[in-house]
Design a protein around this motif. Structure first.
Motif, PDB file in Angstrom:
ATOM      1  N   SER A   1       0.651  -0.588  -0.160  1.00 26.16           N
ATOM      2  CA  SER A   1      -0.120   0.436   0.356  1.00 26.16           C
ATOM      3  C   SER A   1       1.038   1.240   0.386  1.00 26.16           C
ATOM      4  O   SER A   1       0.068   2.227  -0.737  1.00 26.16           O
ATOM      5  CB  SER A   1      -0.687  -0.280   1.556  1.00 26.16           C
ATOM      6  N   ASP A   2       1.721   1.174   0.183  1.00 24.34           N
ATOM      7  CA  ASP A   2       3.365   2.601   1.034  1.00 24.34           C
ATOM      8  C   ASP A   2       3.844   2.580  -0.457  1.00 24.34           C
ATOM      9  O   ASP A   2       3.880   3.441  -1.307  1.00 24.34           O
ATOM     10  CB  ASP A   2       4.121   1.762   2.008  1.00 24.34           C
ATOM     11  N   ALA A   3       3.891   1.458  -1.486  1.00 24.18           N
ATOM     12  CA  ALA A   3       4.295   1.829  -2.289  1.00 24.18           C
ATOM     13  C   ALA A   3       3.422   2.483  -3.850  1.00 24.18           C
ATOM     14  O   ALA A   3       3.578   3.488  -4.594  1.00 24.18           O
ATOM     15  CB  ALA A   3       4.510   0.508  -3.164  1.00 24.18           C
TER      16      ALA A   3
ATOM     17  N   HIS B   1      -0.115  13.990  -7.786  1.00 21.09           N
ATOM     18  CA  HIS B   1      -0.671  14.663  -7.145  1.00 21.09           C
ATOM     19  C   HIS B   1      -2.479  13.849  -6.951  1.00 21.09           C
ATOM     20  O   HIS B   1      -3.157  14.438  -6.821  1.00 21.09           O
ATOM     21  CB  HIS B   1      -1.011  16.376  -7.739  1.00 21.09           C
ATOM     22  N   ILE B   2      -1.780  12.743  -6.290  1.00 26.06           N
ATOM     23  CA  ILE B   2      -2.890  12.161  -6.166  1.00 26.06           C
ATOM     24  C   ILE B   2      -2.894  11.730  -4.549  1.00 26.06           C
ATOM     25  O   ILE B   2      -1.902  11.103  -4.564  1.00 26.06           O
ATOM     26  CB  ILE B   2      -3.465  10.741  -6.405  1.00 26.06           C
ATOM     27  N   HIS B   3      -3.391  11.651  -3.400  1.00 26.44           N
ATOM     28  CA  HIS B   3      -2.915  12.021  -2.021  1.00 26.44           C
ATOM     29  C   HIS B   3      -4.225  11.119  -0.967  1.00 26.44           C
ATOM     30  O   HIS B   3      -4.886  11.362  -1.216  1.00 26.44           O
ATOM     31  CB  HIS B   3      -2.831  13.385  -1.089  1.00 26.44           C
ATOM     32  N   ILE B   4      -4.078   9.907  -1.233  1.00 29.89           N
ATOM     33  CA  ILE B   4      -5.176   9.310  -0.010  1.00 29.89           C
ATOM     34  C   ILE B   4      -4.287   8.831   1.057  1.00 29.89           C
ATOM     35  O   ILE B   4      -2.924   8.522   1.050  1.00 29.89           O
ATOM     36  CB  ILE B   4      -5.266   8.231  -1.082  1.00 29.89           C
ATOM     37  N   ALA B   5      -4.788   8.004   2.112  1.00 31.09           N
ATOM     38  CA  ALA B   5      -4.734   7.483   3.344  1.00 31.09           C
ATOM     39  C   ALA B   5      -3.907   6.484   3.253  1.00 31.09           C
ATOM     40  O   ALA B   5      -2.948   5.819   3.719  1.00 31.09           O
ATOM     41  CB  ALA B   5      -5.543   7.642   4.082  1.00 31.09           C
ATOM     42  N   THR B   6      -5.373   5.461   2.152  1.00 28.13           N
ATOM     43  CA  THR B   6      -4.425   4.015   1.634  1.00 28.13           C
ATOM     44  C   THR B   6      -4.921   3.801   0.353  1.00 28.13           C
ATOM     45  O   THR B   6      -5.507   4.085   0.195  1.00 28.13           O
ATOM     46  CB  THR B   6      -5.446   3.092   2.744  1.00 28.13           C
TER      47      THR B   6
ATOM     48  N   GLY C   1      14.460  -7.420  -0.981  1.00 21.67           N
ATOM     49  CA  GLY C   1      12.502  -7.598  -1.217  1.00 21.67           C
ATOM     50  C   GLY C   1      11.421  -6.508  -0.601  1.00 21.67           C
ATOM     51  O   GLY C   1      11.003  -5.989  -1.147  1.00 21.67           O
ATOM     52  N   ASP C   2      10.516  -6.427   0.037  1.00 15.45           N
ATOM     53  CA  ASP C   2       9.676  -5.699   0.995  1.00 15.45           C
ATOM     54  C   ASP C   2      10.022  -4.489   1.101  1.00 15.45           C
ATOM     55  O   ASP C   2       9.856  -2.866   0.829  1.00 15.45           O
ATOM     56  CB  ASP C   2       9.219  -5.847   1.760  1.00 15.45           C
TER      57      ASP C   2
END
Length: 337
Positions: free
Chosen positions: A173-175, A184-189, A282-283
């Motif tokens: 999700s972080d990636a 320029h799209i800002h979301i929390a998850t 890896g991750d």
């Protein structure tokens, strides 16, 4: 493969000499060779031939039988490339393969065997001419399997595919969030996604994914490591999965990958760029990329290099891939749902 596995096994002068050979032949095996690559490859082959005479037979008459004709032939590959084009296009492999195929069609064992061979060759030429004049005369053998998705420009998503969207792990999700932030799209998850398992490339190769391969009961030949070309730089990555996502009202196809590190600088320099050995994080090195940046499927083989801590993964690429694509030799893309 040999430059990596022989590192620390062969004494340095012999290993370096072999790397000259490997570097020169790798450059000459390309379907497209630039002038600078041609000069570089020719120089490496000259260095190999010269050093071979110094360290093996040491220019002694009683060891002259160590020098085989192919060693001298290497010194002519560069000049002949200028006259005839890349060796992979002008070699005898194509003719030898044709002779073998025609030989398989012979059904006679008497004195007219060569007359039969000539007629088979004539018939094949006639068929090839008809196919060139009327391409539609032969049904396409590249029909896409059920459930595939043609992305254009030679990229095709292939099943397996999830039936419904699912959430991803926090690191994944972080990636995705980081990539969206650069647009320029800002979301929390990250939103739930529907994963795809495979991607066919324009060169005919099929790139798989860790999601597909790790879930198989019988471990297949690994085909999830790919070569990327992003922002003018080439890197190697392991594909976790593929998915579609809409950004600014446009649907795009992405791959979540784990990038390998930059190659070990000393190994790369000492081997004349024949040993491209990286670390796998890896991750900790996840990144989202568009599938159009994937250039080819490669192998990354784990290996413990003498004198170097930890395990490195060295690169193996498929030689002559462009030529195989020109001849229509792609990988099987049968349905794997």
């Amino acid at each position: 493969m040999a430059p990596a596995t022989l590192f620390g096994v062969l004494p340095d002068p012999y290993w370096t000499n072999f790397c000259h050979l490997a570097r020169g032949l790798r450059l000459m095996q390309q379907y497209h060779i630039s002038r600078s690559e041609l000069l570089d490859g020719h120089q490496h082959l000259l260095d190999f031939a010269d050093e071979f005479e110094e360290i093996y037979y040491q220019r002694r008459n009683d060891r002259l039988h160590f020098i085989r004709p192919w060693i001298h032939s290497l010194t002519h590959i560069g000049p002949e490339t200028v006259n005839k084009g890349p060796p992979i296009c002008s070699s005898q492999w194509t003719m030898e393969r044709t002779i073998g195929n025609l030989g398989q069609e012979i059904r006679l064992h008497n004195s007219s065997v060569y007359a039969n061979l000539s007629q088979r060759a004539i018939r094949r030429c006639q068929i090839n001419a008809l196919k060139a004049i009327i391409p539609t005369i032969e049904p396409s053998t590249n029909a896409l399997p059920k459930g595939s998705l043609d992305l254009g420009d030679g990229y095709i998503l292939l099943r397996r595919r999830e039936r419904s969207a699912h959430s991803v792990r926090p690191c994944e999700s972080d990636a995705i969030i980081q990539y969206l932030a650069t647009n320029h799209i800002h979301i929390a998850t990250a939103p739930p996604i529907t994963r795809w398992a495979r991607l066919r490339l324009p060169n005919g190769q099929v790139a798989r994914s860790a999601w597909k391969e790790n879930g198989m009961s019988k471990q297949p030949r690994m085909a999830r490591n790919v070569k990327l070309f992003v922002d003018g730089h080439t890197s190697i990555a392991e594909v976790y999965f593929y998915f579609n996502m809409t950004i600014h009202d446009r649907q795009k196809t992405f791959a979540l990958v784990s990038e390998f590190s930059q190659p070990h600088p000393e190994l790369l320099e000492q081997s004349f760029q024949t040993v491209f050995a990286c670390r796998h994080h890896g991750d900790n090195s996840l990144r989202l990329i568009e599938v159009s940046t994937i250039q080819a499927v490669v192998a990354m083989v784990p290996h413990q290099f003498p004198g170097i801590d930890g395990t490195l993964f060295y690169l193996i690429e498929r030689p002559g891939l462009d030529l195989l694509t020109m001849g229509g030799a792609g990988e099987d893309i049968m349905d794997e749902e």
